[in-house]
Design an enzyme around this catalytic site. Sequence first.
Site, PDB file in Angstrom:
ATOM      1  N   ASP A   1       0.819  -1.209   0.000  1.00  0.00           N
ATOM      2  CA  ASP A   1       0.000   0.000   0.000  1.00  0.00           C
ATOM      3  C   ASP A   1       0.854   1.260   0.000  1.00  0.00           C
ATOM      4  OD1 ASP A   1      -2.489  -1.114  -0.211  1.00  0.00           O
ATOM      5  OD2 ASP A   1      -3.006  -0.934   1.909  1.00  0.00           O
TER       6      ASP A   1
ATOM      7  N   ASN B   1       0.127  -7.519  -6.670  1.00  0.00           N
ATOM      8  CA  ASN B   1      -1.214  -7.327  -6.111  1.00  0.00           C
ATOM      9  C   ASN B   1      -1.672  -5.874  -6.159  1.00  0.00           C
ATOM     10  OD1 ASN B   1       0.709  -6.717  -3.975  1.00  0.00           O
ATOM     11  ND2 ASN B   1      -1.018  -6.715  -2.556  1.00  0.00           N
TER      12      ASN B   1
END
EC number: 2.5.1.19
Length: 411
Positions: free
Chosen positions: A296, A319
Site C-alpha cells: 500500500d 497485487n
Amino acid sequence: MSVVAVPGSKSVTARALFLAAAAEGTTTLRRPLLSDDTDGFAEGLTKLGYAVEREPDRWRIEGRPAGPAVGQADVYCRDAATAARFLPALAAAGHGTYRFDASAQMRRRPVAPLTDALRRLGVDLRHEEAEGHLPLTVTARGIKGGDLELDASLSSQFLTAMLLVAPLTAEGLRIRVTGLVSAPYVEITLAMMRSFGVEVLREGDTLTVPPGGYRATDYDIEPDASTASYFFAAAALTGASATVPGLGAGALQGDLRFVDILRRMGAEVETGADATTVTGTGRLSGVTVNMRDISDTMPTLAAIAPFADGPVRIEDVYNTRVKECDRLDACAENLRRQGIRVETGRDWIEIHPGTPIATEITCHGDHRIAMSFAVAGLRTPGVTFDDPGCVKKTFPEFHEAFAAQRRAWGV
C-alpha cells in the site's frame, strides 16, 4: 520537530468493527477512523441489524455471536474492499438472506478467493453477474467449519475474512494458506483476535482457529501507518522532520516499515516506544526494494522516486494491480506525463531520476495515487489533480491537513 496528527488506521478500524459485531457484549472502539470506507462498513453492520452507536472519537457496538439480527438485508459496500470481503463472511455465520453490492470500482475487484472458500465450507451463495465479483447473495445457515485451503496471492483480506469468522463456526477452522501477500496485515488480524479473546495456533503455513466466539472489550485504534507514510515521505523529500505519535516499536501495522526504506535512501529515522520520527537530510539515494508485504506504500515511494540520485526499483507488487486501480500502471502513467523515464513489468516498476514537470495527476479514483503525488508536489509547484476528493476513502481532510503541515514546515 513537527508532530503530525494522523487519523486512525483503516485496517484496524475495519477489523475492530467485525470483531465487535461478532463478540458477546458491548465493545467500545476509541479513536476509530471516520472515512468513507469505515462509514460504509459501520452502515453495513447497521443494515445487518447490529446496534452501532457512533460519537466522534468513540463507537459502541452491541455484538451478536449468532450473526445478523435481521433475516434479510441489502448491503451496499461503496468502494470499501474490507466491507465487501469481510461482511459476507460475517453474514454467512448467521441465518438469513443477505445481498452485497458495491460501487463500479469495487465490482471490478475480485472476491472469488473468499466466495470459493465459503462455498467449500458449504455456504450457499450466488454471484449475480460476473462470477467472482459483486453483487453477491448469501443464503446463510451458519458455517460448520473444518479444513480449508486458501489462496491469498491477490490479497490478504480473503484470509483475514476467514480467520475473523472462524470462531463463529461450529467446529472452528484449520486453514492452509498459499501465496500470501501483505503478510503483516494478517499479523494485525491475529493480534486483534487475541485482544478479543481468541488465540490462533500457527504451524508453518497452517492456521488453526478454535470455535467458541469472541468477548467484547474496549479497544484503542492506533494511527494509520499507510497514511503516515505520506508525511514521513514529505519530511524525507524536503529536509523537514515529522513525528507521528502512537506509531512506535509496538505498532501493529507492517506499513510502518516504510520508514526503513526511507532510512536506506538517506533519511534519519528514530523509532521510540510510542512514536516514530523521520528527518530529511537533503538527499535521497536510489534503491531496490521488495514491497510485497507493504504494497500500500508503493505509490508513496514511486511518486518521490524521481528525486533520488539513482534509479528506484520496486519489486514483487503484482497485487497492486488489483487495488482501487492498477496502481503500477497509474504510477507509471503519471510519472511519464511528468517527463520521468519509467519501466514496468508484471510485478515491478523502475523509476529513473529526473525533474518532474507540473501536470494534472490522473487519480483513477484512487486515494493513494492522489495522496502520494501530493507529497511529490512539494517539489513540483503547479501539480493539480483530476479527482482530489477521492481521498475521502481513508482521509477526507487530507488536503487541508497536508497544507497545514506544509505551512508548519515552511516549504
